[in-house]
Design a protein around this motif. Structure first.
Motif, short mmCIF file in Angstrom:
data_model
loop_
_atom_site.label_atom_id
_atom_site.label_comp_id
_atom_site.label_asym_id
_atom_site.label_seq_id
_atom_site.Cartn_x
_atom_site.Cartn_y
_atom_site.Cartn_z
N ILE A 138 1.01 -1.18 -0.08
CA ILE A 138 -0.11 -0.05 -0.01
C ILE A 138 0.97 1.38 -0.02
CG2 ILE A 138 -1.79 1.24 1.22
CD1 ILE A 138 -2.62 -1.55 0.04
N ARG A 139 0.72 2.30 -1.12
CA ARG A 139 1.54 3.21 -1.03
C ARG A 139 1.17 4.40 -0.77
NH1 ARG A 139 6.21 1.39 -3.56
NH2 ARG A 139 5.93 -0.75 -4.57
N ASP A 140 -0.18 4.85 -0.80
CA ASP A 140 -0.55 6.09 -0.19
C ASP A 140 -2.07 5.95 0.40
OD1 ASP A 140 -2.82 5.98 -2.20
OD2 ASP A 140 -1.71 6.53 -3.86
N GLU A 141 -2.53 6.75 1.01
CA GLU A 141 -3.55 6.87 2.02
C GLU A 141 -5.07 6.39 1.21
OE1 GLU A 141 -6.16 9.54 5.20
OE2 GLU A 141 -4.23 10.05 4.64
N ASP A 142 -5.14 6.98 -0.08
CA ASP A 142 -6.23 6.59 -0.84
C ASP A 142 -6.33 5.23 -0.89
OD1 ASP A 142 -6.93 9.33 -1.52
OD2 ASP A 142 -6.01 9.36 -3.18
N GLU A 143 -5.26 4.49 -1.32
CA GLU A 143 -5.31 2.87 -1.33
C GLU A 143 -5.73 2.33 0.00
OE1 GLU A 143 -2.07 0.70 -3.63
OE2 GLU A 143 -1.14 2.79 -3.68
N LEU A 144 -5.08 2.76 1.12
CA LEU A 144 -5.33 2.47 2.38
C LEU A 144 -6.85 2.70 2.57
CD1 LEU A 144 -4.36 1.45 5.13
CD2 LEU A 144 -3.79 3.86 5.66
N ARG A 145 -7.37 3.94 2.40
CA ARG A 145 -8.76 4.18 2.95
C ARG A 145 -9.62 3.25 2.07
NH1 ARG A 145 -8.99 5.96 7.52
NH2 ARG A 145 -7.35 7.64 7.84
#
Length: 204
Positions: free
Chosen positions: A2-9
């Motif tokens: 997971i590379r950024d918060e958008d992917e995480l969310r």
């Protein structure tokens, strides 16, 4: 990865408005009770170079003094003199505190900025067994909030049936021997330390 918060969310979602509302920048009469009843706190600090440390602190419940709704005082007791927490704060004032209360699932978190003090008058009420600490950590609160009990429910942390007898783990002396010469006398080290603790030597 997971590379950024958008992917995480996309995977974990976003907190509800109610959860976000619990993040306060000060204490109130209800949240103060968590600090006053806690005998144990984990203290997180970092260095300017990016290093991190988490250290335990413990004393009779309420040992972290609430000076006002935005300020805490954490007494500094004798330790191993590596002083990671203190040396870190000299270069980076950020600090995180996690308060635990035996038997209680909810924990209490404080994030803020800290300074090291040696004011005898301010530290005098922190005396234990007649000994006033030479140093203290003064914390200015940026965030203060309760943490839900899920981690402690999952771990069943307070269940005595799951407590581990210390004898089932390597002793401190055995660990030191593994890091030094095989001739290091682990048994003598453990015996001498147990005697010091029994005399409460070096605790305060």
């Amino acid at each position: 990865m997971i590379r950024d918060e958008d992917e995480l969310r996309e995977l974990i979602g976003t907190p509800t408005d109610l959860v976000c509302a619990k993040l306060a920048d000060r204490l109130n009469p209800l949240t103060v009770e968590f600090i006053e009843r806690s005998p144990f706190v984990c203290v997180a600090t970092g260095t300017a170079e990016g290093g991190l440390d988490v250290s335990p602190r413990g004393d009779p419940a309420g040992f972290v003094r609430v000076l006002d709704e935005r300020t805490l005082l954490l007494p500094e007791r004798p330790g191993n003199r590596i002083a990671d927490t203190l040396t870190n704060l000299l270069s980076d004032p950020r600090i995180g505190l996690l308060f635990l209360i035996p038997g209680v699932g909810d924990t209490f978190r404080v994030n803020g900025r800290a300074t090291i003090i040696d004011d005898p008058e301010l530290l005098a009420p922190c005396a234990v067994e007649g000994k006033v600490p030479r140093l203290g950590i003064l914390v200015e609160i940026d965030q203060a909030y309760t943490q839900c009990a899920k981690a402690l429910i999952r771990s069943d942390l307070w269940n005595p049936a799951h407590h581990v007898d210390r004898s089932e783990l390597p002793s401190s002396g055995e660990i030191l021997r593994s890091l030094n010469e095989p001739s290091f006398d682990a048994e003598e080290y453990d015996r001498a330390r147990a005697e010091r603790y029994a005399r409460r030597e070096g605790l305060y």
